[in-house]
Structure formats: C-alpha cells, structure tokens
Design an enzyme around this catalytic site. Structure first.
Site, PDB file in Angstrom:
ATOM      1  N   GLU A 184       0.834  -1.205   0.000  1.00 41.44           N
ATOM      2  CA  GLU A 184       0.000   0.000   0.000  1.00 41.44           C
ATOM      3  C   GLU A 184       0.871   1.258   0.000  1.00 41.44           C
ATOM      4  O   GLU A 184       0.717   2.137   0.855  1.00 41.44           O
ATOM      5  CB  GLU A 184      -0.948  -0.011   1.190  1.00 41.44           C
ATOM      6  CG  GLU A 184      -1.880  -1.198   1.151  1.00 41.44           C
ATOM      7  CD  GLU A 184      -3.020  -1.116   2.145  1.00 41.44           C
ATOM      8  OE1 GLU A 184      -2.830  -0.494   3.196  1.00 41.44           O
ATOM      9  OE2 GLU A 184      -4.080  -1.665   1.859  1.00 41.44           O
ATOM     10  N   GLU A 273      -5.654  -7.723  -1.617  1.00 42.10           N
ATOM     11  CA  GLU A 273      -6.094  -7.959  -0.230  1.00 42.10           C
ATOM     12  C   GLU A 273      -7.569  -7.635  -0.240  1.00 42.10           C
ATOM     13  O   GLU A 273      -7.946  -6.468  -0.335  1.00 42.10           O
ATOM     14  CB  GLU A 273      -5.404  -6.996   0.746  1.00 42.10           C
ATOM     15  CG  GLU A 273      -4.118  -7.471   1.331  1.00 42.10           C
ATOM     16  CD  GLU A 273      -3.535  -6.447   2.321  1.00 42.10           C
ATOM     17  OE1 GLU A 273      -4.308  -5.792   3.036  1.00 42.10           O
ATOM     18  OE2 GLU A 273      -2.299  -6.310   2.338  1.00 42.10           O
TER      19      GLU A 273
HETATM   20  C1  IPT Z   1      -4.157  -3.144   4.881  1.00 40.62           C
HETATM   21  C2  IPT Z   1      -2.714  -3.610   4.991  1.00 40.62           C
HETATM   22  O1  IPT Z   1      -2.122  -3.798   3.751  1.00 40.62           O
HETATM   23  C3  IPT Z   1      -2.568  -4.852   5.807  1.00 40.62           C
HETATM   24  O2  IPT Z   1      -1.226  -5.051   6.109  1.00 40.62           O
HETATM   25  C4  IPT Z   1      -3.380  -4.765   7.047  1.00 40.62           C
HETATM   26  O3  IPT Z   1      -2.894  -3.724   7.791  1.00 40.62           O
HETATM   27  C5  IPT Z   1      -4.826  -4.564   6.677  1.00 40.62           C
HETATM   28  O4  IPT Z   1      -5.025  -3.532   5.800  1.00 40.62           O
HETATM   29  C6  IPT Z   1      -5.711  -4.252   7.848  1.00 40.62           C
HETATM   30  O5  IPT Z   1      -5.777  -5.340   8.667  1.00 40.62           O
HETATM   31  S1  IPT Z   1      -4.328  -1.400   5.202  1.00 40.62           S
HETATM   32  C7  IPT Z   1      -5.898  -0.866   4.527  1.00 40.62           C
HETATM   33  C8  IPT Z   1      -7.069  -1.381   5.174  1.00 40.62           C
HETATM   34  C9  IPT Z   1      -5.941   0.608   4.639  1.00 40.62           C
END
Ligand code: IPT
Length: 956
Positions: A184, A273
C-alpha cells in the site's frame, strides 16, 4: 520366511498407498494476460488467503492451517514475511525453528497451495513497526525511501529472504507464484526505491511476476506509476468495503462497493487484499468482526467482484489470523489476539465463513471457463426491479455467468423473479429467488463433465467424474425455487432418488423444477450421455461436502468435519479427515467397498506423522451409488484444574541499594530520531539497543533538598503505562504517551507524551546524598509506517523527558537480557523475572509462597499442569481468566517460557488466550508463569482455568 514375505508385502502395499501426493502443483512458467494468470500454459483463477506464520509460532500446526485452506478450495496462500521477526540487530538474521521459512514454503507446497510471497520490506499487518525491526528506528535515512541508511538496511533483509523465496519458486518446482514488493505504497512515495526493490529481487533470482498491493483507490501507486521506473508488472488493489467497525455489523459497505479496479488493460483484475475479517478497533471482540464480514457479506461482495469486474485473482485477508504473541502487536490497533474474525479462528476452528469460502472456492476450482470472461448483456429479471443481473461469458466456450442480487445492496427482504435468459443453448425462463444481502452466480452453456448444463437457477458447488459417471452438486437458499435445464440427444431416464423434483423433457431439454430443501438426489441415465447423479441441496447441505483429488480421480465426501486428502487403493478409500460421531457418505468409484479414516496419505509419505489410529468405518452402499457409515465419537477430554500456584514479588530495581553497576549508561546527547529530545541525556530505549518489552530506568541524583516534584514523560504506545519509585517509595503510575495518530497525513502525530508529575513526599529526599528514581516503562510495541513518515515510525519508546527541578540526573537503562535463541527477539523484555528466567519451565520455584494480594510493582505467579490429550484427536486448548479484568494490573502470560499474551483491564477485551500445540506439550508437563504488574494494590487476576475450543478425531 512367510513372516518376512508378509512384512515385505505390507511394506509394498503401504508404499503404494503412501506415495500419493496430496495435491500436485503445476510447475513451469508463470505468465498472464488481460484475463488471468497462466501457469505452464494453463489458466488459473487464483483463490488465495492470507496467513502469517509469525502469528502461529508452532511449525507443526502450519500444515493443519494449509490443509484447511486447501480443503476450502483455496489454491494459494499469501504470506507476509516479517523482517522484525527474523532480525534482532543489524546484520543478525535467524531462519531457524519457528522462523524456518523454508519449512513454511515446503508445507505450502505439500498442501498443494501456491504462494504469494510478500517480504515487504514494509508489510503493515498491525505488527510491530509494520514489520520493520525496531533497530531500524535508529538508522538514518527515511524508511520506505531510497535514502542511503534505509537502503543499506533493507537490501540486507532482501538479500537474506529473497534467496529463500527464490529457491521455492514455481520455476524450481516450488509453490511461489508471485512476488509482492512493498505494501500500500501511496503517500511519500519514491519511484527509485520501488524500482530498486524489484531490481534486488531480480538480482536475487526472483523470476515470477512481481506485484504490489495498492491501497484502496485510484490515487495509489500503480495508477500513477503504470510505466517507467518503479512500475510494477502485475499490480493488485486492496479492498476493505466493510470497514473495521465491528460494533455495527449490520451497516453495509461503509467503505464502498468493494469493486476491485482494473489497473491496466494488459493485466487481470487482482484483488490483492480483499477484506475477509477485521481488526477490532472498537474492542468489541472478534466474534462481532466475524459477523461484520460473515457469509452474507461474502456472498454479496465477493460474487459482485467476480462477475462485475471479472476479477480472476483473489487474495483474502485474513484466512487465518493467529496471535500477536510476545511483542508482535502494533499496539495502537490490536491486542494479543489477531483472530481477525477470520474464516478459521485463532484456535484453528472452522466457522460458517469457512463454509462460504468452500462454496465459492469449489465453484471457482471446478468451472474452468471462469478464468477467461468478458462482460455481456445480462438476462432481464422480469416482474421486479428489486433484483438485478450482471453477466459475463467465456469467449471460447460461450459459457455464461450471471450474477443475480438485490439492486440495493443493503436490502434485507426476499424477492423472486423469472429470469428471461438468452443462454447459449436456448432461451429459458427460469424461476429464481434471492434473499436480502445474498447473491447468486448462475451458469449457462457449460460442458459439465460429460453433460451439457444449458442453464440453472441453482448455484453450482462442484462436479466430479467418479466411476464413469458425473456427480454434480447444486444448491440454493432453503425454500427457494430452482430450475435446471440439461441437454440430451434423446429422452433420458430420470429417477428421483430423494426429494421432490419434477422432470420434463422437450426438444432436447431436460428441465428439472424443485424447491431447495434438504438434499434432493436425481439420477439421469441414457439420452446419449454417461450417467449423471445430481445432488440439489440448500446452502447448508452444500457446505457439508468435501472434495479431494486422488491419482485415480476425485472423490466427494459428505458429513465429516474436514477432509484433508484421500486415496483410493483397490476396494478401499482412505480419508485423512477430521470427524465426530456423525453419518458420513462417500462418493467414490464402484470398486470401493471399504472406508478407512484417519491416515494422512500425503504427510505420512513425507514421514511427518504417525500412522496409527486409523478407523475402519462400516459402510453400506446406497441407491445413489455412494457408501454411508457412522464415524466414532472422539474420546471425551478432561482438563486439569490450575492449582498449586506459587508467587514471588520482584522489582528489586525499585530499591535504592539495588546494584545497577552493570546496566547500560544512558548518556547520549544526540540521536538519529526525528523527535528531538526534550531533556538530556537522550533516554530513548531503542538508542541503547533495547527494543521490545518492559524497560527499567534508574536515575541517580544528589538532591539539594529543595526538589518538590519528579517530572517524567514516557511514550509506550497505546495501552501502555509506567510506574515510578523514589528511594524505594512508590510514587504512582501514569499512562504512557501514545501519539497513536490517525493515519491521516494532515494530522501529525500528537506531540503530547502524556502527564507525568509525581510530587515528592516530605522527608523522602536525602539532601546532599545519592537519591534514586526507578521507573518501569511498558514498551507496548512500535508504530507502523503506513504513511511512510519517520515521525510516526521512529517515534521513541521509553522515557522521553525526565527532570527533578534543575538537579542533574545520571541515568541508566536496562532491558531484555541477551537473545532467546529459541523464541526470538520478540518474546521477552526487561523485567527482573524475565532477565533471570522466572518464565522458564526449568526455574526452581520451590521456595515460592502461595499468592496473596498484590502491592504495586511486579509479582510472578507460577504453576504446572500435566496433559495427556487423546492421541489422534485435535483438542485446541485455551487459558481463561474468569475474574473481572481491572485496570489495576496487567499480566504477561508465559507458557513453557513463551510469552503468549497480555491480559488486563487496560489491554483489551480479551479473556481467553490460545495455547497452541507445540508451545503446549499435549502429552506432558507444562509450566504457566504470570508476570503481574500492579499499578495499585489489587487482588490480582481472578480464577484461571483451561478449556478446550473443540474436540475432533483428527489427522492434524
Ligand atoms: C491493509 C494492509 O495492507 C494490511 O497489512 C493490514 O494492515 C490490513 O489492511 C488491515 O488489517 S491497510 C488498509 C485497510 C488501509
């Protein structure tokens, strides 16, 4: 001689059974086009889920989690690698024991999962420092940039981790399919840095496509940097449409539609993700997070993403969350448990979310045309505007996929329609019904094994060619109408074995009409095709099926708690499965007459387990051509009570005469920290090499006698505190400063390090003599670096300001002693008991006394218990605090020397702590040690007991 012969024969037979690989992965070249990934020329729909090995410090359980992923139809696992977990100090790296990532990658391959390797260097993940080791805070050069200090540091990490990942790539016969740089990366960006990460990876032998997970909207990395330096081959996008508001699980999609953008024309849509759980920001407990992201959400949002955007690459965050054991948590967002409300709980239990993953995963896995689709016109939903459709088709096969759901995604009512469907084989009008917050993906024009599925308003779970016939499982909402049309050259014979199904044949179409109730069974023979057994069930019935592949073809199983793998040998089908007392049904080739459960064919072959405890299940053949029988109940489990506690007070550091001569002198006058010191010397713990857990400071000063107040500020991270003594007298405690900023760049970290004024009681100072301030500071972990801002990441821990009027103070600092080679850098901190081994099973505590009420300071309580859990069963054990958690104390919990968590009124809502097998000796003695820090007099934590999260006969 006969004996020898029979032994040889038995060995031969065993070998024949055992060499069966669990699930073979295709090797070869990984490429892609605008539709999908291709491995060795074969298109795949990537169905992946996230797993953090560092949150399950028990390598013997990794295969269990991986096999559970595989059994839900996942074909990949996404793995963050945490730099902090492996590196206690610059130049020092450890990949042994619980940190053995070679073993991790072998386990993924063994389970038949591809891997998305995500070594950062930055990973976020709510883990301390976002995966950055705390020593990086003392290195000059902005983190997540190409500045020299940081560059040297991250290259060091990459040159350690990359070669390990490289030797497990698909091209080497391993599982690694994609390599993810950064995480990100969207603000304070630096193209040269992004390019260097990729150049280093290539130089280290990474040959698979490189990806990055963009954050959340079009403003992020890969849209701005679609080409040129720093551009990534095959970027994906993160989506968390349900937010992290677990307290309000009924609010739908507060963070948007959750449709993953197509970032470039030449690449597939990659949901890098996709939300599959949540962090518990509101401290309401993870069950609420599981509700927020439950099956209804999964159905609506995941299927929407599949059909509306045509995504063919999915990675769900998290598949299994695990535990922030030791000092692994990034303290501002999470507490000990990282259960995440995931489909598989922290204690490895399967939930209704798992069943929904299975329903979707089996479909993706079975229906190959999904890997290549274009948007097409969709069928009309006649008679209602409440429902709407979207459709795609495979341009080569013509197979259509129609998404049917409510027009208003938040609608909660049930609506029906007749789909007016121009399908490849004809025009059909079929009844369908959708309840609120649900969505169906319907198929038309599909070559289903030896059959032709013209169209259906049931969803397709899976189909398998078994023993010369096709077995297909269709499903729909209980009570809803469904219709399925199959094509035949001539009228087939239809036998309804179970349920109420009406059949009509006309012009080559066999049309079946029914309501989804229980599990209907229809046998279709003749009509110019091989036989078809159609199983039509409710969502719940579909969720009870398992599919496993064997070298002689797939088998389907119904009614077990899990099927990990299967093998067919002669007249016997062997299942590696988890069971309770229940009816089990197996669809296997007709040669099979016997069922044996309990042996993991794949893992026995890898010599990782004991082969005893197989259960022969007495089976009888059914009219459906299957075998049914009843599996045995697991033996009941009785857990010991936790008694015989012994206690001992510590914190001798508070006493004026304590010998601190060997402590580290804190005399720095400068720091690399972007936070200038408020008083000198610099007292930031990281600057003196103390990075994790509790810290002690002792400040000596010669009093003038006129000092009235000790002024201290400490930064601990959220949920932290500090305790202060003067000349051995307890002055009190204060909450640590937090500076847990909003994550929004416009709001800089709050510079207020918290209150910290302690009045000096009359008569305590010794004028003209040595006076000693002792301070115990909790370091709760390190901030992440989500916005690539050193002010946030490099925020100090420990004391940040200290004064007693204008009197000079000479400071010393103490933290973790040496390194625990087994448990790694994150398990212990600098408590006296930790430094002297009070947490270790071997510590002689015979002279300790029965616990009493606690005075401010630190007290340890220890006991042992013996377990002998039934062999061949999986009984995950937890530790439950049943008293009222009070902010008066905080408890570090050590199991056999491992810090498995932290409990207390200020820490979070958690009262149950997972004690994972491996750390826990399931067949022997165990030692529990609690380090209780009391801020004020307290009775301490209440009664403690062991409990079982579940009890299954298991091939874990
Ligand atoms: C995203 C991250 O890439 C991951 O590492 C983890 O932090 C996850 O979300 C939340 O649990 S951050 C995104 C939701 C802004």
């Amino acid at each position: 001689m006969r004996r020898l012969l029979s032994v040889l024969l038995a060995m031969l037979l065993t070998c024949a059974t055992l060499v069966v690989p669990g699930h073979a992965l295709t090797g070869g070249e990984v490429t892609y086009d605008k539709y999908s990934l291709t491995v060795d020329g074969r298109r795949i729909v990537l169905q992946s889920a996230e797993f953090h090995y560092f949150r399950l410090p028990s390598p013997e359980l990794w295969p269990d989690v991986f096999e559970k992923f595989r059994a839900a139809g996942f074909n990949a696992v996404s793995l963050y690698f945490s730099w902090a977990y492996h590196s206690p100090a610059p130049g020092v790296y450890d990949f042994t024991g619980v940190r053995d990532v070679d073993r991790l990658l072998r386990a993924a391959r063994q389970a038949g999962l591809y891997v998305i390797a995500r070594p950062g260097p930055y990973i976020n993940a709510e883990t301390t420092g976002g995966g950055f080791p705390a020593w990086l805070k003392t290195v000059p050069g902005r983190a997540r940039s190409s500045e020299p200090g940081y560059q040297a540091a991250y290259r060091e990490w990459l040159h350690r981790i990359n070669p390990i990942i490289a030797r497990h790539q698909v091209s080497e016969g391993g599982p690694v399919l994609l390599y993810n740089v950064e995480n990100e990366y969207q603000v304070n960006t630096d193209a040269a840095y992004m390019q260097d990460l990729q150049d280093q990876a290539r130089a280290d032998g990474i040959d698979v496509p490189i990806t990055t997970n963009d954050c959340c909207d079009a403003g992020s990395w890969s849209s701005t940097w679609a080409s040129g330096p720093g551009a990534v081959q095959l970027p994906g996008v993160d989506d968390y449409p349900q937010s992290f508001e677990c307290a309000t699980p009924d609010v739908w999609g507060p963070w948007g539609e959750g449709l993953t953008e197509k970032l470039r024309d030449d690449i597939p849509v990659f949901a890098a993700e996709y939300q599959a759980g949540a962090i518990d920001l509101g401290n309401v407990g993870y069950d609420k997070c599981r509700e927020l992201t439950g099956p209804a959400y999964m159905k609506y949002f995941y299927k929407n993403n599949l059909i509306q955007t045509g995504a063919t690459m999915f990675s769900y965050y998290m598949g299994y969350g695990g535990t922030n054991w030791g000092w692994l948590a990034q303290p501002n967002d999470v507490y000990t448990s990282y259960d995440y409300g995931a489909a598989i709980t922290e204690a490895r239990q399967l939930t209704p979310k798992y069943d929904e993953f299975k329903r979707q995963g089996y479909f993706l896995e079975s229906v190959a045309p999904l890997a290549k689709t274009d948007a097409i016109a969709s069928p009309a939903t006649s008679g209602t505007a409440a429902l709407s459709t979207t459709a795609r088709a495979n341009p080569d096969t013509g197979t259509q996929f129609v998404l049917l759901r409510h027009t208003d995604r938040a609608a909660t009512g049930t609506d029906g329609t007749t789909l007016d469907w121009a399908a490849p084989d004809g025009h059909y009008r079929l009844p369908a019904q959708v309840k609120g917050r649900d969505a169906h993906v319907l198929v038309a024009g599909y070559d289903l094994g030896g059959q032709r599925l013209a169209a259906s308003t049931s969803e397709l779970l899976t189909h398998a060619a078994i023993g010369g016939r096709d077995v297909a499982v269709l499903y729909g909402t209980a009570g809803s109408p469904g219709a399925t049309v199959l094509r035949y050259a001539s009228q087939p014979s239809v036998k309804v074995l179970e349920g109420a199904v009406r059949a009509a044949y006309s012009g080559g179409d066999l049309r079946l009409d029914y309501a989804h109730e229980g599990l209907a069974r229809v046998l279709v023979t003749g009509g110019g095709r091989r036989p078809l057994l159609l199983l039509i069930g409710t969502d719940e019935e579909a969720g009870r099926f398992w599919r496993a592949s064997t070298p002689t073809g797939p088998v389907l199983v119904r009614g077990t708690e899990l099927v990990r793998s299967a093998a067919v040998n002669g007249d016997t089908v062997r299942l590696s499965a988890d069971t309770v007392a229940a009816e089990v049904e197996v669809f296997a080739p007709p040669s099979v007459r016997r069922l044996r459960i309990g042996q993991d064919t794949a893992r026995v072959a890898a010599q990782e387990r004991d082969t005893s405890g197989e259960e022969e299940v007495r089976v009888t053949p059914t009219a459906s051509g299957s075998l049914t029988g009843v599996t045995r109940a697991p033996a009941p489990v009785r857990l010991p009570e936790l008694t015989g506690w012994r206690a001992h007070a510590e914190a001798p550091e508070a006493a004026p005469g304590f010998d601190d001569s060997r402590w580290t002198v804190a005399d720095h006058t400068t720091t690399n920290s972007p936070h200038p010191p408020r008083t000198l010397p610099v007292l930031y713990a990281d600057d003196y090499g103390y990075h994790y857990g509790n810290l002690w400071y002792r400040g000596h000063f010669t009093a003038t006698g006129s000092e009235t107040r000790v002024d201290l500020n400490a930064i601990t991270g959220l949920r932290g505190d500090y305790l202060v003594w003067l000349n051995g007298r307890y002055l009190g405690s204060a909450a640590g400063g937090v500076q847990a900023d909003s994550g929004d760049q416009a709001t800089p970290p709050n510079p207020d390090p918290g209150p910290g004024h302690f009045d000096i009681p009359a008569g305590l100072l010794k004028a003209g003599k040595d006076n000693v301030i002792s301070v115990l500071v909790a370091n709760m972990g390190h901030n992440d670096d989500w916005i690539a801002d050193d002010l946030r990441f490099k925020q100090p821990r420990g004391l940040v300001a200290a004064s007693v009027g204008a009197t000079p103070i000479a400071w010393k600092i103490q933290g973790t002693a040496g390194q625990d080679k087994v448990r790694g850098p994150l398990s212990t901190g600098g408590l006296y008991g930790e430094r002297t081994g009070w947490h270790l099973p071997t510590y002689p505590d015979k002279s300790w006394k029965a616990p009493t009420a606690l005075a401010p300071g630190v007290t340890w309580q220890r006991t042992t218990f013996r377990l002998d859990l039934p062999k061949g069963q999986d009984v995950p054990i937890g530790l439950r605090f049943s008293g009222d958690p009070s902010p008066a104390y905080r408890v570090l919990i050590f199991l056999n020397g491992w810090n498995v968590g932290q409990y207390g009124g200020d820490i979070g809502p958690q009262r149950e702590f997972s004690l994972p097998a491996g750390l826990l000796d399931e067949h022997g003695n165990n030692t529990l040690a609690l380090a209780v820090t009391a801020e004020r007099p307290t009775a301490g934590p209440g009664p403690l007991s062991l409990f079982a999260y579940g009890n299954l006969r298991s091939t874990r």
